[in-house]
Structures are given as structure tokens and as C-alpha cells.
Design an enzyme around this catalytic site. Structure first.
Site, PDB file in Angstrom:
ATOM      1  N   ARG A 169       0.852  -1.177   0.000  1.00 14.45           N
ATOM      2  CA  ARG A 169       0.000   0.000   0.000  1.00 14.45           C
ATOM      3  C   ARG A 169       0.895   1.235   0.000  1.00 14.45           C
ATOM      4  O   ARG A 169       2.055   1.181   0.401  1.00 14.45           O
ATOM      5  CB  ARG A 169      -0.892   0.025   1.246  1.00 14.45           C
ATOM      6  CG  ARG A 169      -1.811  -1.175   1.409  1.00 14.45           C
ATOM      7  CD  ARG A 169      -2.594  -1.057   2.705  1.00 14.45           C
ATOM      8  NE  ARG A 169      -3.555  -2.148   2.895  1.00 14.45           N
ATOM      9  CZ  ARG A 169      -3.323  -3.242   3.599  1.00 14.45           C
ATOM     10  NH1 ARG A 169      -2.139  -3.413   4.191  1.00 14.45           N
ATOM     11  NH2 ARG A 169      -4.252  -4.171   3.729  1.00 14.45           N
ATOM     12  N   LYS A 193      -2.521  -2.101   7.986  1.00 12.57           N
ATOM     13  CA  LYS A 193      -3.610  -1.468   8.723  1.00 12.57           C
ATOM     14  C   LYS A 193      -3.612  -1.936  10.169  1.00 12.57           C
ATOM     15  O   LYS A 193      -3.359  -3.102  10.454  1.00 12.57           O
ATOM     16  CB  LYS A 193      -4.951  -1.799   8.055  1.00 12.57           C
ATOM     17  CG  LYS A 193      -5.104  -1.176   6.673  1.00 12.57           C
ATOM     18  CD  LYS A 193      -6.463  -1.475   6.087  1.00 12.57           C
ATOM     19  CE  LYS A 193      -6.644  -0.797   4.734  1.00 12.57           C
ATOM     20  NZ  LYS A 193      -7.977  -1.077   4.156  1.00 12.57           N
ATOM     21  N   HIS A 264      -2.189   2.217  -5.710  1.00 11.70           N
ATOM     22  CA  HIS A 264      -2.828   0.942  -5.375  1.00 11.70           C
ATOM     23  C   HIS A 264      -2.917   0.007  -6.581  1.00 11.70           C
ATOM     24  O   HIS A 264      -3.075  -1.205  -6.416  1.00 11.70           O
ATOM     25  CB  HIS A 264      -4.222   1.189  -4.802  1.00 11.70           C
ATOM     26  CG  HIS A 264      -4.520   0.367  -3.581  1.00 11.70           C
ATOM     27  ND1 HIS A 264      -3.795   0.459  -2.417  1.00 11.70           N
ATOM     28  CD2 HIS A 264      -5.458  -0.587  -3.358  1.00 11.70           C
ATOM     29  CE1 HIS A 264      -4.280  -0.385  -1.521  1.00 11.70           C
ATOM     30  NE2 HIS A 264      -5.284  -1.036  -2.062  1.00 11.70           N
ATOM     31  N   ARG A 267      -0.407  -2.653  -6.411  1.00 16.87           N
ATOM     32  CA  ARG A 267      -0.771  -3.701  -5.446  1.00 16.87           C
ATOM     33  C   ARG A 267      -1.766  -4.682  -6.078  1.00 16.87           C
ATOM     34  O   ARG A 267      -1.627  -5.903  -5.939  1.00 16.87           O
ATOM     35  CB  ARG A 267      -1.360  -3.047  -4.198  1.00 16.87           C
ATOM     36  CG  ARG A 267      -1.845  -4.016  -3.109  1.00 16.87           C
ATOM     37  CD  ARG A 267      -2.205  -3.211  -1.866  1.00 16.87           C
ATOM     38  NE  ARG A 267      -3.016  -3.947  -0.923  1.00 16.87           N
ATOM     39  CZ  ARG A 267      -2.535  -4.723   0.058  1.00 16.87           C
ATOM     40  NH1 ARG A 267      -1.237  -4.889   0.176  1.00 16.87           N
ATOM     41  NH2 ARG A 267      -3.342  -5.323   0.899  1.00 16.87           N
ATOM     42  N   HIS A 290      -4.170  -9.144   4.410  1.00 17.46           N
ATOM     43  CA  HIS A 290      -5.627  -9.101   4.572  1.00 17.46           C
ATOM     44  C   HIS A 290      -6.035  -9.865   5.829  1.00 17.46           C
ATOM     45  O   HIS A 290      -5.615 -11.008   6.020  1.00 17.46           O
ATOM     46  CB  HIS A 290      -6.325  -9.736   3.367  1.00 17.46           C
ATOM     47  CG  HIS A 290      -6.268  -8.887   2.134  1.00 17.46           C
ATOM     48  ND1 HIS A 290      -6.446  -9.398   0.867  1.00 17.46           N
ATOM     49  CD2 HIS A 290      -6.062  -7.555   1.970  1.00 17.46           C
ATOM     50  CE1 HIS A 290      -6.357  -8.421  -0.014  1.00 17.46           C
ATOM     51  NE2 HIS A 290      -6.116  -7.297   0.619  1.00 17.46           N
ATOM     52  N   TYR A 299      -9.533 -11.141  -5.991  1.00 11.86           N
ATOM     53  CA  TYR A 299      -8.584 -11.270  -7.094  1.00 11.86           C
ATOM     54  C   TYR A 299      -8.832 -12.525  -7.932  1.00 11.86           C
ATOM     55  O   TYR A 299      -8.404 -12.591  -9.078  1.00 11.86           O
ATOM     56  CB  TYR A 299      -7.155 -11.247  -6.549  1.00 11.86           C
ATOM     57  CG  TYR A 299      -6.810  -9.895  -5.956  1.00 11.86           C
ATOM     58  CD1 TYR A 299      -6.588  -8.798  -6.769  1.00 11.86           C
ATOM     59  CD2 TYR A 299      -6.749  -9.715  -4.569  1.00 11.86           C
ATOM     60  CE1 TYR A 299      -6.309  -7.555  -6.229  1.00 11.86           C
ATOM     61  CE2 TYR A 299      -6.465  -8.481  -4.020  1.00 11.86           C
ATOM     62  CZ  TYR A 299      -6.253  -7.395  -4.857  1.00 11.86           C
ATOM     63  OH  TYR A 299      -5.977  -6.162  -4.323  1.00 11.86           O
TER      64      TYR A 299
END
Length: 321
Positions: A169, A193, A264, A267, A290, A299
Site C-alpha cells: 500500500r 492497517k 494501489h 498492489r 488481509h 482477485y
């Protein structure tokens, strides 16, 4: 019509502050998410105040009316028109209210959760933009394509190579410190995150680009200063996310990809290309950081759609005459 958030009862303010503190210190949510939730709850409290209801008295009908009002638009207190909110915005506000009432119930302030039967509008799933391998190669070749090589060129090349090699990111790339990259063992420590850390392998091209940047360029950019950041700006300080965005956009424009690019995008391209190459979902989930594998499964849909697009373009009988 919605009155200003300042009219919300003081008890409501206390509930909101307690909820935001829980999100920050126990859930580790980002400052941007906390600010969005604070704004959402202020808007909701103002809506309830107009109905003469406090948050602990609200029913599912009150919450549904709030969400329906957002979807319908209307007129503001000053007479100006309020456009209908996007489905994604309403979905976020509904998620905020569900999280708020779950927290309030855990604290023993409510016996029943009024959001149980509330359903916000479905968010239309939009697959992210992804570059082909040829387009990625073209983008990564942009820094120094004219033969001119200086510290900025070496930095830009290292940034683009590393973001694509590791699926970073923008905030993860700009947050890297020199010690986070182990060039000898070809591993990188990324902070995702909620400040969660993960280890990601680095490919040979990225290792070469970062090695040359650190050896031949970073010291010149930093000068005599002391800076922990791996990627620095022209003044020697940590590169900002805005600065990174400008770097990506500049080279994307040179490659003729500006209408399809953001930081992004690299990514998304990283993830899609790994899946196409045989990477399994669990490994990809770990590399992307994730929390939920359902996010990673996006994806697989993207890869399937790309296969269909290639098939339609390549097969002589795939399209109507």
C-alpha cells in the site's frame, strides 16, 4: 432536514467518545477511519435529535429512516439541495452504526441491538484496475528511460519496483524505514492497517533497484541529516503519501497509463499476477496483509474476468460477427 451536529445531547457525546476510544486503543483503527466514524455518528445523532430520540432509545425503524434519508437526498437547513449519498457511503455509515450498537450492548447499556434487522443498500462490487505484465514493465522502465540517472531517478525506480514486487500500500511504502528491508535475505517488513506487521519476500529486480538507490542516491538526498525513512524526498525528509502519488502519476503519464493508475494499482497488479502464476489464496492473503480471506478472493474474480477478456480478444469465434 438535519440540524447541526452540535445539537446532539451531551450523553450522546460521551457514548461516542467511549466508542471511538475503544476503536483506537483496542481495535487499532486508523486515524482516517476514526474521523469518518466520528462524522457519521455526529450526523446520525443530529438526525435522531430532530426526531426527539437519543441513540439508546433508537429502534430499527429510526436507523432505517436515517439510511433511507441519505439515499433519497433532500434539502439542507440552509435551503440548499442535498444530493443522494453513494451506496458505498451509506454502506459505511450502516457498518459504523452496527459497530457502535454492538459496543454499547457489550457495555451493558442496551438489552437488544436495534441494527439486527437493518440492511443498508448493497455496495456494487467494482473490480479494481490492473495492469498487464507488459504495462507494468513499461511503467517500471520509465525512470531514467532517457539515459539520465540521478538520485531522484534511482529513488523512483526503487519505489516502483518495490511496490510491485511486494504488493505494498502507499502508506506501507512511505512508512518503510531502512531497517525494514533485508536485502541480503530478500525480505521486507511491512506495517499494514492497524499497525499489523507482516514479512514479504522481495524479487531480484526490486533488490537490485533498492540496493543501487541506497548505495548511490539516498545518502545524497539525506545530506548530513539523520533520517530513518527508506524513501526520502528531495529535501531529505520522509516521502509523503502525496509525494508518492505524484511520483506514480508522473511516470504513469510518461507510459501512457495515467487514466488507469494509482499507487494501489501496483498492489492489485501484484496480487492478480501472482494468482495467475499459481500462488494459492492463503499465501497471497498473508503477503497482502488481509485480515479476511474474503477480501483476497476478489482477485480470483479479477483473474477470471481477465481470462474472459483475453479469450474474447484472441479467439476467432468468441465474438459475434
Amino acid at each position: 432536514m438535519q440540524p447541526p451536529a452540535a445539537t446532539a445531547p451531551s450523553r450522546t457525546a460521551g457514548l461516542v467518545l467511549d466508542f471511538l476510544a475503544y476503536l483506537e486503543f483496542e481495535r487499532g483503527l486508523s486515524r482516517n477511519t476514526l474521523d469518518a466514524y466520528r462524522s457519521d455518528l455526529a450526523q446520525y445523532a443530529a438526525f435522531l435529535a430532530e426526531r426527539g430520540v437519543e441513540p439508546l432509545q433508537a429502534t430499527g425503524d429510526d436507523i432505517t429512516a436515517f439510511l433511507d434519508g441519505l439515499a433519497a437526498g433532500g434539502t439542507n437547513a440552509d435551503g440548499s439541495e442535498r444530493r443522494p449519498a453513494a451506496a458505498a457511503t451509506i454502506q459505511r455509515k450502516a457498518a459504523c452504526l452496527r459497530s457502535f450498537y454492538r459496543h454499547v450492548r457489550r457495555e451493558g447499556l442496551l438489552e437488544a441491538d436495534p441494527t439486527t434487522d437493518v440492511r443498508g443498500p448493497r455496495k456494487r462490487e467494482q473490480l479494481p484496475k490492473v495492469l498487464t505484465r507488459a504495462e507494468v514493465a513499461k511503467l517500471l522502465a520509465m525512470p531514467g528511460r532517457d539515459g539520465h540517472v540521478d538520485p531522484i531517478v534511482l529513488r523512483d525506480r526503487a519505489i516502483l519496483e518495490l511496490m510491485y514486487a511486494c504488493g505494498l500500500r502507499a502508506s506501507e511504502a512511505t512508512g518503510l524505514d531502512v531497517g525494514d528491508v533485508d536485502l541480503q535475505d530478500a525480505m521486507l517488513r511491512a506495517r499494514g492497517k492497524g499497525s499489523k506487521e507482516r514479512m514479504v519476500p522481495i524479487g531480484r529486480r526490486a533488490i537490485d533497484a533498492v540496493t543501487r538507490y541506497v548505495r548511490d542516491a539516498r545518502g545524497e538526498l539525506v545530506g548530513g541529516g539523520v533520517e530513518r525513512a527508506l524513501f526520502v524526498n528531495a529535501r531529505g525528509g520522509r516521502l509523503s503519501r502525496q509525494g508518492l502519488y505524484k511520483i506514480v502519476q508522473r511516470h504513469a503519464k510518461s507510459a501512457g497509463l495515467e487514466d488507469r493508475m494509482s499507487p494501489h494499482t501496483l498492489r492489485h497488479s501484484f496480487a492478480t499476477h501472482l494468482l495467475a502464476g499459481g500462488c494459492d489464496l492463503r499465501t497471497l492473503q498473508e503477503m497482502l496483509g488481509h485480515a479476511d480471506i474474503a477480501t483476497t478472493q476478489m482477485y480470483t474474480h479479477l483473474s477470471a474476468q481477465r481470462l474472459q477478456d483475453v479469450y474474447r480478444d484472441a479467439h476467432p469465434r468468441a465474438r459475434h460477427a
